[in-house]
Design an enzyme around this catalytic site. Structure first.
Site, PDB file in Angstrom:
ATOM      1  N   ASP A  93     -29.283-130.328  13.393  1.00  0.00           N
ATOM      2  CA  ASP A  93     -28.940-131.305  13.830  1.00  0.00           C
ATOM      3  C   ASP A  93     -30.014-131.008  15.109  1.00  0.00           C
ATOM      4  O   ASP A  93     -29.147-131.205  16.101  1.00  0.00           O
ATOM      5  CB  ASP A  93     -27.818-131.649  14.227  1.00  0.00           C
ATOM      6  CG  ASP A  93     -27.138-131.584  12.824  1.00  0.00           C
ATOM      7  OD1 ASP A  93     -27.393-131.517  11.572  1.00  0.00           O
ATOM      8  OD2 ASP A  93     -25.577-132.789  12.801  1.00  0.00           O
ATOM      9  N   LYS A 142     -28.996-139.290  13.206  1.00  0.00           N
ATOM     10  CA  LYS A 142     -27.934-139.416  13.807  1.00  0.00           C
ATOM     11  C   LYS A 142     -27.388-140.442  14.967  1.00  0.00           C
ATOM     12  O   LYS A 142     -27.936-139.959  15.153  1.00  0.00           O
ATOM     13  CB  LYS A 142     -27.537-137.973  13.521  1.00  0.00           C
ATOM     14  CG  LYS A 142     -26.097-137.552  14.239  1.00  0.00           C
ATOM     15  CD  LYS A 142     -25.969-135.884  14.026  1.00  0.00           C
ATOM     16  CE  LYS A 142     -24.748-135.923  14.833  1.00  0.00           C
ATOM     17  NZ  LYS A 142     -25.120-134.079  15.074  1.00  0.00           N
ATOM     18  N   LYS A 153     -26.094-140.397   9.308  1.00  0.00           N
ATOM     19  CA  LYS A 153     -25.266-139.548   9.912  1.00  0.00           C
ATOM     20  C   LYS A 153     -24.725-140.421  11.368  1.00  0.00           C
ATOM     21  O   LYS A 153     -24.636-140.381  11.894  1.00  0.00           O
ATOM     22  CB  LYS A 153     -25.059-138.450  10.152  1.00  0.00           C
ATOM     23  CG  LYS A 153     -23.896-137.809  10.456  1.00  0.00           C
ATOM     24  CD  LYS A 153     -23.956-135.929  11.088  1.00  0.00           C
ATOM     25  CE  LYS A 153     -23.243-135.459  11.874  1.00  0.00           C
ATOM     26  NZ  LYS A 153     -23.083-133.931  12.395  1.00  0.00           N
TER      27      LYS A 153
END
Length: 249
Positions: free
Chosen positions: A105, A168, A202
């Site tokens: 990430d 995300k 996300k």
């Protein structure tokens, strides 16, 4: 390993604890975390049936060893500010992959997105994508609470063009806040599978209870970053709920 919900299809509302747990990256990114804390995190994750644990890069090898294939291991890159040179982010990601991380990430340079320099945002993501092979997942943290809608759209499109697998919402460390239903919905409509796109979405940062988790999934989230996972899952046991998490991530 827990099966992830099909990220190529719009998410379906989970009908039980196991279905909701399959959305979750069970997360520990506190600077004061110890190896013992990571060991507890992994065992909690296995017991809860989550998809993955997410740990700091220095703990990837330990988490992989502890997980022993029972769940995926995710980590972060350029975290939490994103104010790292692209080649440094790429090296950090490559090291995590060498340590057998399944997912990375990365944090974009939020200031670059705020300045509308989306070609530079795309190049930054592409540098990390080149270090993360296609069989590993790359998620791009855009820090949505610090961006306007136009900037969120631009950052999401840059992530898509650079070959990311997910966008995300948040690190959980920015003072502007974490995930919001509005941001998740906008991201899903822009590049997410809920809007006919190809990327997962996300939601992370400040999701502390069952109802909030379901709202995020309803808005188009295909993954949830949670630290208080047990508290969120307890929503299926309304008679004996666990206390709400006070963690920020």
């Amino acid at each position: 390993m827990t099966a992830q919900p099909d990220a190529t299809q719009p998410p379906r509302p989970p009908h039980d604890k196991a279905a909701l747990a399959a959305f979750v990256d069970h997360t520990l990114l506190k600077p004061e975390a110890t190896a013992a804390d990571v060991a507890v995190l992994v065992e909690e994750g296995v017991a809860l049936g989550v998809f993955s644990v997410c740990v700091s890069p220095s703990f990837v090898s330990l988490a992989v060893e502890m997980a022993a294939g029972r769940l995926a291991v995710a980590t972060v890159c350029g975290f939490p500010s994103g104010k790292h040179m692209s080649d440094v982010k790429a090296f950090e990601a490559a090291r995590s992959v060498a340590d057998d991380a399944d997912e990375v990430d990365m944090v974009i340079d939020v200031g670059t997105a705020r300045a509308g320099r989306f070609d530079a945002v795309q190049a930054d993501i592409a540098a990390v994508r080149a270090a993360v092979p296609a069989d590993r997942v790359l998620k791009v943290i855009i820090e949505s609470a610090a961006l306007t809608d136009e900037q969120i759209i631009g950052a999401c499109r840059a992530a898509e063009a650079a070959g990311a697998d997910f966008v995300k919402t948040s690190t959980g460390f920015h003072p502007a806040g974490g995930a919001s239903v509005h941001a998740v919905s906008l991201m899903a409509r822009t590049v997410g599978v809920a809007g006919g796109g190809k990327l997962g979405v996300k939601a992370s940062g400040g999701i502390r209870d069952f109802d909030s988790a379901l709202e995020m999934i309803g808005a188009g989230a295909t993954r949830l970053g949670l630290s208080g996972t047990a508290a969120v899952l307890s929503g299926f046991d309304r008679d004996t709920p666990a206390p709400a998490s006070t963690d920020t991530y």
